[in-house]
Design a protein around this motif. Sequence first.
Motif, PDB file in Angstrom:
ATOM      1  N   GLY A   8     -15.521  25.592 -23.766  1.00 39.43           N
ATOM      2  CA  GLY A   8     -16.621  26.216 -24.256  1.00 39.43           C
ATOM      3  C   GLY A   8     -16.431  27.791 -24.060  1.00 39.43           C
ATOM      4  O   GLY A   8     -17.186  28.322 -25.031  1.00 39.43           O
ATOM      5  N   GLN A   9     -15.528  28.556 -23.489  1.00 37.64           N
ATOM      6  CA  GLN A   9     -15.533  29.892 -23.275  1.00 37.64           C
ATOM      7  C   GLN A   9     -14.757  30.237 -24.964  1.00 37.64           C
ATOM      8  O   GLN A   9     -15.082  31.300 -25.285  1.00 37.64           O
ATOM      9  CB  GLN A   9     -14.311  30.170 -22.333  1.00 37.64           C
ATOM     10  N   SER A  10     -14.029  29.214 -25.370  1.00 33.08           N
ATOM     11  CA  SER A  10     -13.341  29.479 -26.736  1.00 33.08           C
ATOM     12  C   SER A  10     -14.396  29.571 -27.934  1.00 33.08           C
ATOM     13  O   SER A  10     -14.253  30.552 -28.798  1.00 33.08           O
ATOM     14  CB  SER A  10     -12.160  28.859 -27.279  1.00 33.08           C
ATOM     15  N   LEU A  11     -15.508  29.005 -27.579  1.00 36.65           N
ATOM     16  CA  LEU A  11     -16.366  28.910 -28.619  1.00 36.65           C
ATOM     17  C   LEU A  11     -17.273  30.242 -28.477  1.00 36.65           C
ATOM     18  O   LEU A  11     -18.083  30.616 -29.444  1.00 36.65           O
ATOM     19  CB  LEU A  11     -17.342  27.898 -28.536  1.00 36.65           C
ATOM     20  N   PHE A  69     -26.749  28.330 -31.112  1.00 35.23           N
ATOM     21  CA  PHE A  69     -25.661  28.739 -32.151  1.00 35.23           C
ATOM     22  C   PHE A  69     -26.551  29.444 -33.201  1.00 35.23           C
ATOM     23  O   PHE A  69     -27.522  29.052 -33.220  1.00 35.23           O
ATOM     24  CB  PHE A  69     -24.568  27.754 -32.733  1.00 35.23           C
ATOM     25  N   ASN A  70     -25.962  30.736 -33.879  1.00 36.12           N
ATOM     26  CA  ASN A  70     -26.563  30.757 -35.038  1.00 36.12           C
ATOM     27  C   ASN A  70     -25.904  30.356 -36.225  1.00 36.12           C
ATOM     28  O   ASN A  70     -24.621  30.124 -36.202  1.00 36.12           O
ATOM     29  CB  ASN A  70     -26.093  32.480 -35.291  1.00 36.12           C
ATOM     30  N   GLN A 103     -22.746  30.781 -25.321  1.00 38.17           N
ATOM     31  CA  GLN A 103     -23.295  32.009 -25.337  1.00 38.17           C
ATOM     32  C   GLN A 103     -22.638  33.015 -26.050  1.00 38.17           C
ATOM     33  O   GLN A 103     -21.246  33.271 -25.421  1.00 38.17           O
ATOM     34  CB  GLN A 103     -23.848  32.491 -23.993  1.00 38.17           C
ATOM     35  N   TYR A 104     -23.159  33.558 -27.197  1.00 35.75           N
ATOM     36  CA  TYR A 104     -21.968  34.419 -27.834  1.00 35.75           C
ATOM     37  C   TYR A 104     -21.669  35.732 -27.041  1.00 35.75           C
ATOM     38  O   TYR A 104     -22.387  36.147 -26.374  1.00 35.75           O
ATOM     39  CB  TYR A 104     -22.726  34.874 -29.389  1.00 35.75           C
ATOM     40  N   ASN A 105     -20.359  35.685 -27.128  1.00 33.88           N
ATOM     41  CA  ASN A 105     -19.835  37.007 -26.219  1.00 33.88           C
ATOM     42  C   ASN A 105     -18.643  37.815 -27.336  1.00 33.88           C
ATOM     43  O   ASN A 105     -17.697  37.484 -27.467  1.00 33.88           O
ATOM     44  CB  ASN A 105     -18.966  36.444 -25.027  1.00 33.88           C
ATOM     45  N   ASP A 106     -19.470  38.928 -27.578  1.00 40.23           N
ATOM     46  CA  ASP A 106     -18.578  39.604 -28.665  1.00 40.23           C
ATOM     47  C   ASP A 106     -17.391  40.532 -27.945  1.00 40.23           C
ATOM     48  O   ASP A 106     -16.510  41.112 -28.703  1.00 40.23           O
ATOM     49  CB  ASP A 106     -19.506  40.805 -29.343  1.00 40.23           C
ATOM     50  N   ALA A 107     -17.456  40.380 -26.618  1.00 41.71           N
ATOM     51  CA  ALA A 107     -16.393  41.135 -25.942  1.00 41.71           C
ATOM     52  C   ALA A 107     -14.856  40.816 -25.979  1.00 41.71           C
ATOM     53  O   ALA A 107     -13.935  41.266 -26.174  1.00 41.71           O
ATOM     54  CB  ALA A 107     -16.522  41.387 -24.661  1.00 41.71           C
ATOM     55  N   VAL A 108     -14.925  39.178 -26.774  1.00 39.76           N
ATOM     56  CA  VAL A 108     -13.537  38.736 -26.911  1.00 39.76           C
ATOM     57  C   VAL A 108     -13.104  38.597 -28.350  1.00 39.76           C
ATOM     58  O   VAL A 108     -12.113  38.040 -28.663  1.00 39.76           O
ATOM     59  CB  VAL A 108     -13.704  37.276 -26.315  1.00 39.76           C
ATOM     60  N   ILE A 109     -13.756  39.216 -29.157  1.00 41.93           N
ATOM     61  CA  ILE A 109     -13.689  38.916 -30.634  1.00 41.93           C
ATOM     62  C   ILE A 109     -12.251  39.817 -30.764  1.00 41.93           C
ATOM     63  O   ILE A 109     -11.610  39.462 -31.398  1.00 41.93           O
ATOM     64  CB  ILE A 109     -14.760  39.680 -31.248  1.00 41.93           C
ATOM     65  N   SER A 110     -12.351  40.925 -30.234  1.00 44.37           N
ATOM     66  CA  SER A 110     -11.042  41.771 -30.525  1.00 44.37           C
ATOM     67  C   SER A 110      -9.856  41.229 -30.244  1.00 44.37           C
ATOM     68  O   SER A 110      -8.548  41.219 -30.630  1.00 44.37           O
ATOM     69  CB  SER A 110     -11.280  43.254 -29.918  1.00 44.37           C
ATOM     70  N   GLU A 111      -9.866  40.248 -29.142  1.00 47.61           N
ATOM     71  CA  GLU A 111      -8.615  39.617 -28.544  1.00 47.61           C
ATOM     72  C   GLU A 111      -8.211  38.640 -29.387  1.00 47.61           C
ATOM     73  O   GLU A 111      -7.079  38.098 -29.692  1.00 47.61           O
ATOM     74  CB  GLU A 111      -8.835  38.962 -27.203  1.00 47.61           C
TER      75      GLU A 111
END
Length: 286
Positions: free
Chosen positions: A19-22, A58-59, A140-148
Amino acid sequence: MKHIIFILAFFVGTISGIGQSLDQYKYIIIPEKFEFSKEENQYQLNALTKFLFEKYGFNTLMKTEEKPKDLQENYCLGLSANVKENSGLFVTRLVVQLEDCRGDIVYKTKEGTSRIKDFKEAHHEALRDAFSDIEEVNYQYNDAVISEAGLSENDNQSQVVEKSEVVQAKPKVVPTQTAEEVKETTTAPPEVVVETPMLNNSSAGKMNFVKGDAFYFLKKSDSGYAFYQENSEEPFAVLAKSGGEDSFIYKSLTRQGVAYFDAEGNLVVEYLDQENKSVKLIYKAN
């Protein structure tokens, strides 16, 4: 004993990490036709897939829609949805898969099943069964992990060139629910911006229906198609384009579902009631 504890901890961490990975992905991209289908949006399965993803937060956008600017700049913000079929003689089996921009499968649901004989109803039930896994993800979308998790700038640019196929803008519809009786209409559903073909030859873009003793009509406007009951100034539902020319996401103040036109031109609306039983409403072309 320590070995067993370590293995259990590993699997628990793996399951909870799905779930976190999504959460790092902002968009779900849905094709107009699945690989096992003979035609676009067969059984209204692609429209139902879009509806269920939106139901769980989801979008979504169809593959031929114009991509948002951030997705054009970084295709790895999106996941491509696919539905795989492994049906037998008496059982319909469907699995939902999500692939990242590299083509790797990052999520896979359980095998949803149905023993209903009718092909369309069986595919709908099996798909909803598979989506029970996605419901439990609590996305729940979390843009904080995108850079990783994202690719390098050069990789992103190459992905955009390879996969971004701009066709026609169809912005995301804001969820609303529907009802077929005008008494349920207290405020008009939010506007949606879609471009759909004329449903008939009427120059006014208006199509009339009857259900029981009540009369209804669909009216084309800048926001798509609005659904009215006769003598009502406000629409009680909207039909947002999804998949094929005659397939729609059906939304109003109280219900969400799918809608399509049958061979006779009747409007068919399908949704789940409060007991999760499939309900089909048919508005006869008048």
